[in-house]
Design an enzyme around this catalytic site. Structure first.
Site, PDB file in Angstrom:
ATOM      1  N   GLY A  14       3.674   5.875   8.703  1.00 36.43           N
ATOM      2  CA  GLY A  14       5.492   6.186   9.026  1.00 36.43           C
ATOM      3  C   GLY A  14       5.698   4.419   9.196  1.00 36.43           C
ATOM      4  N   ASP A  46      -0.095  -7.021   0.648  1.00 35.98           N
ATOM      5  CA  ASP A  46       0.044  -7.111   0.449  1.00 35.98           C
ATOM      6  C   ASP A  46       1.872  -6.274   0.880  1.00 35.98           C
ATOM      7  OD1 ASP A  46       0.472  -3.773   1.750  1.00 35.98           O
ATOM      8  OD2 ASP A  46       0.013  -3.452   3.271  1.00 35.98           O
ATOM      9  N   SER A  50       4.393   1.361   7.598  1.00 35.53           N
ATOM     10  CA  SER A  50       4.261   1.040   7.208  1.00 35.53           C
ATOM     11  C   SER A  50       5.629   0.060   6.637  1.00 35.53           C
ATOM     12  CB  SER A  50       3.384   1.746   6.101  1.00 35.53           C
ATOM     13  OG  SER A  50       2.294   1.228   6.401  1.00 35.53           O
ATOM     14  N   HIS A 104       0.604  -1.300  -0.211  1.00 34.71           N
ATOM     15  CA  HIS A 104       0.242  -0.033  -0.096  1.00 34.71           C
ATOM     16  C   HIS A 104       0.838   1.549  -0.262  1.00 34.71           C
ATOM     17  CE1 HIS A 104       0.274  -0.387   4.687  1.00 34.71           C
ATOM     18  NE2 HIS A 104       0.828   0.812   4.588  1.00 34.71           N
ATOM     19  N   SER A 133       1.659  -4.133   7.849  1.00 32.67           N
ATOM     20  CA  SER A 133       0.523  -3.556   7.409  1.00 32.67           C
ATOM     21  C   SER A 133      -0.051  -2.393   7.473  1.00 32.67           C
ATOM     22  CB  SER A 133      -0.470  -4.675   6.816  1.00 32.67           C
ATOM     23  OG  SER A 133      -1.375  -4.824   6.017  1.00 32.67           O
TER      24      SER A 133
END
Length: 465
Positions: A326, A245, A328, A215, A343
């Site tokens: 941030g 993801d 991720s 993402h 995720s």
């Protein structure tokens, strides 16, 4: 003269003993492991020497074997108990006896793995409700459905109706906050759309790539090491979100920008990654991110489904580790093993929350890459924590099959043999100086002993000295 010789001999012996102590410290500090029980390093600021978590480490292979033997109608998953022992859920007393004879702890439950899987499948087939998530709670023997603050009363009522048709194997509960992706991390990476975190360095045998969350940006996204930087770090070449993801960023210069077998945890410190594996429910895990740094928690579910506003993602690892925007794409790891990529979730690192992770093994298999430093030809080591076991005893594991070589910098190799085994916990680049100091100190001690023996033979020194 006699006094001078005696003084010289004592100085030599003291220097040798001091050298032995210093050399031993150098070697000891070369031993790397994850942080201690609090999720941080000890008061000394140094790594521990055990290289393992002890009771919180991966489960013994007996759980996988037992669940496979019992089947989905007589078993209902496995997890690590609070005392570190493997617990296997079973549906009848005969199966419980088999588990105990194998050395694990048995717990007789009502719903089998077949029942739990069927419940999850029914939930997936129902109309999608953004802001909901579900995963199997093996300890409670239920599929737990959570709805965040964005889910309306009408949507909650419809979902509760689906759960009622399934029966007692489903539990519904409200959760504060909202389930969102954490875009915006070990090391930060920047794009025009926001900030994410570097995950793990991987390779297809030719080029060097960075594995991060899908993402964070679609194919074609350009990444920079710093905001406003004129030199690009790399470009996203593949990935998927929603559904899964994960994404793959090709480094522009063909090589990772940092060491390939370490995960940064803040304060200039890092943890070595020596392979990949599947997590297990109850296992203690660590996450590193550029927004919130290092945090730890427990795995509470596998094969979780999350209905983000952007779409549904399945097959995730559910944990109690906190995360914030941030973080991720940042790495999830334990015992020096890569487990997943951050995720999304709810909450924050002040109040806590639930965070979901993309299993790293499934991502690497789909992308056709392996951790940097592995040969790609080595199979999993039977019963070894870094062996990429196929499944976790729950019947829903993803399996990595990635081998046990090194990842993200440091000495690379084939991942097999005694040298590789040592290098999993020992930084061989740092051991050398310590061994040299120890060797020199031993030579000095021998020399001092020879001086004393020589002088005794000639009657130069009293025998009591």
């Amino acid at each position: 003269m006699r006094h001078a010789r005696r003084t010289a001999r004592r100085i030599t012996r003291l220097a040798a003993v001091g050298g032995l102590l210093c050399g031993s410290l150098l070697v000891t500090h070369a031993i790397a492991s994850e942080p201690g029980a609090s999720g941080t390093f000890g008061a000394s600021g140094t790594f521990g020497a055990s290289g393992t978590f002890g009771a919180s480490g991966p489960p013994v292979p007996v759980a996988d074997r037992l669940v496979a033997q019992l089947g989905t109608s007589r078993a209902a998953g496995s997890w690590l108990g609070a005392d570190g022992r493997t617990v296997v859920a079973v549906t009848d007393p005969d199966a419980a006896a088999d588990v105990r004879r194998a050395g694990a702890r048995a717990e007789v439950v009502r719903h089998s793995m077949r029942d739990l899987r069927s419940a999850a499948a029914t939930l997936r087939a129902a109309p999608r409700v953004s802001g909901t998530a579900w995963a199997v709670d093996y300890g409670a023997n239920e599929v737990v459905v959570r709805a965040d603050a964005t889910v309306s009363a009408a949507a909650w009522s419809r979902l509760a109706g689906v759960a009622k048709t399934i029966g007692a194997s489903v539990r519904m509960e409200r959760t504060p906050g909202t389930f969102t992706t954490r875009a915006d991390g070990a090391s930060p990476i920047f794009a025009s759309g926001g900030r994410c975190s570097a995950g793990f360095d991987v390779t297809d045998g030719r080029d060097a790539f960075l594995l991060t969350a899908g993402h964070c940006g679609p194919a074609g996204t350009t990444w920079f090491a710093r905001p406003g930087d004129a030199t690009t770090l790399g470009t996203t070449v593949s990935g998927t979100f929603p559904g899964n993801d994960f994404s793959l960023v090709r480094y522009d210069d063909g090589a990772p920008r940092t060491q390939g077998d370490v995960v940064a945890i803040g304060g200039g410190r890092s943890v070595r990654i020596t392979g990949a594996a599947d997590p297990v429910v109850g296992q203690r895990v660590f996450r590193s991110g550029s927004t919130t740094g290092l945090h730890s928690g427990r795995v509470t579910g596998l094969n979780a489904t999350v209905n983000y506003p952007e779409g549904t993602v399945t097959g995730l690892i559910q944990t109690t580790v906190c995360a914030e925007p941030g973080d991720s794409g940042g790495p999830l790891f334990a015992d020096g093993l890569a487990l997943g990529l951050t995720s999304g979730g709810n909450g924050n690192c002040d109040a806590g929350g639930t965070t979901f992770f993309q299993p790293v093994g499934a991502a690497m298999t789909a992308l056709g890459v392996r951790l940097t430093g592995t040969s790609g030809d080595d199979g999993p080591e039977a019963g070894a924590p870094g062996g990429g076991r196929t499944g976790t005893g729950t019947g829903v594991g993803t399996g990595t099959g990635t081998g046990t070589g090194t990842n993200m910098g440091g000495p690379t190799g084939t991942g097999t043999g005694p040298i590789a085994a040592i290098s999993r916990f020992v930084n061989t680049r740092s051991v050398g100086p310590g061994l040299l100091v120890i060797g020199g100190s031993l030579i000095a001690l021998v020399a001092a002993r020879s001086m004393r023996s020589s002088r005794r033979g000639r009657g130069a020194w009293p025998s009591g000295v």
